[in-house]
Design an enzyme around this catalytic site. Structure first.
Site: not given
Length: 400
Positions: A133, A285
């Protein structure tokens, strides 16, 4: 006497919390609502390597204030958890400082550089899944091999989907706001193109595949069609993509994240994806930065905003109270679906207690996170967390 309304995700009576009333503050009165502890599969706690932005301690405190009892931490750290030895550095801090359950990701590639696969087999029983990520895996052959090895190890691949060849220096959505205000845009295909590639690889390899923070209407459609074909694929989106679009942008780093806020049409497609089950979960996130890193405007600020302390109040206010989703469906997206997909156990003595009758303005100065950047600053929301309990012990209690 305090009245408690205890709720579980849609269809999950087995997840009804068992509440220890002796843990409730004596000053509380009126009706309070109890939920199972929320679970976020996509957070950045920055430690080791970047503790000036956030630490395991401050990140988990912020999560507990947001009602979370379990989170999964992304691997863009220093050292990157690409081997047992590097993972151990992070795990030692988690064991020492975390106030809730923290499950780390292992990196897909060494150093997240997209060149050589990490020690997938060695780390498999110590991580929740594998992800690079923050960076997309650019090489198709490398991603295929990663999927084959992850599948053999019984783990999923979790992808930040971004085609570097299509970025062209962009930093907000390639839409009307970018064109009118002279900004470089990020096209939607930079996200949905890699998703289309990876879905085919997942179908070919049989590897469980999860897509991070989807933001475009094309991404929703690709994943919807893949699910109809029986591909083992799930996805998440974040509160800001559901509640904001690029028509709401301001010349402020608080509005800069990756992927960027997209168009009104993209936002509508994401809501539709929530309603029809294409989108499986909501993750924050949570990506904190130092104040100076977010004070350089849209072009020069770092990508990322914080979200753990505002996610539920925002979603409850904007989606549940406005009749878009039921509260039980929201719990499915924030509690049961993420746990089921990633094999994260739930304990009935993990729960969070909320006063849904309280309204207030989002104030970053009061955050427990070290990060303060949120585009929702000043917005009025409903619902304040008054207590979070993890494994039968209080980890957060409101002072008011």
């Amino acid at each position: 006497m305090t009245e408690l309304k205890i709720l579980a995700p849609m269809g999950r009576s087995d997840m009804l919390p068992v509440v220890d009333r002796s843990l409730l503050p004596a000053v509380l009165s009126g009706e309070l609502t109890v939920f199972p502890g929320f679970c976020d599969v996509h957070v950045h706690f920055r430690e080791p390597g970047f503790s000036y932005k956030e630490t395991i301690r401050t990140g988990t405190l912020a999560a507990s204030r947001g009602g979370y009892t379990a989170v999964c931490t992304m691997p863009n750290l220093d050292p990157v958890p690409d081997s047992i030895a590097h993972l151990a550095v992070q795990q030692e801090i988690i064991d020492r400082d975390a106030v809730i359950d923290v499950l780390p990701y292992g990196a897909i590639t060494v150093g997240e550089r997209g060149e050589q696969l990490a020690d997938i087999e060695g780390m498999a029983d110590r991580v929740v899944a594998f992800s690079d990520d923050g960076r997309g895996v650019q090489d198709e052959s490398l991603m295929r091999r990663a999927m084959l090895r992850a599948k053999a190890a019984g783990k999923r691949i979790v992808a930040h989907c971004e085609d570097n060849a299509l970025l062209f220096g962009g930093y907000i959505h390639d839409g009307d706001y970018a064109r009118i205000n002279g900004h470089n845009g990020i096209c939607s295909k930079s996200e949905w193109g890699p998703i289309a590639r990876d879905v085919k690889l997942a179908e070919e390899t049989g590897c469980g595949y999860h897509v991070c923070h989807i933001s475009t209407k094309e991404s929703v459609d690709i994943i919807r069609r893949a699910k109809h074909r029986g591909v083992d694929v799930t996805c998440e989106t974040a509160p800001h993509y559901l509640l904001l679009d690029d028509s709401m942008l301001q010349e402020d780093g608080r509005y800069k994240m990756n992927p960027p806020l997209r168009s009104k049409e993209d936002r509508a497609a994401l809501i539709e994806g929530l309603l029809d089950g294409t989108i499986d979960m909501i993750a924050t996130d949570h990506a904190p930065h130092a104040a100076e890193e977010k004070a350089r405007g849209l072009r020069d600020s770092a990508f990322g905003i914080v979200g753990l302390e505002t996610a539920f109040p925002l979603l409850y206010t904007k989606l549940v109270k406005e009749g878009v989703l039921s509260l039980e469906r929201l719990l499915q997206l924030m509690v049961s679906n993420p746990r089921e997909r990633f094999g994260i156990p739930y304990r009935r003595d993990d729960y969070t207690v909320w006063d849904l009758s309280e309204s207030y303005a989002v104030d970053p100065d009061g955050f427990l996170s070290m990060g303060r950047a949120t585009p929702f600053e000043g917005q009025r929301v409903w619902g304040r967390c008054v207590l979070t309990v993890r494994h039968g012990a209080v980890v957060y209690q409101s002072e008011s």
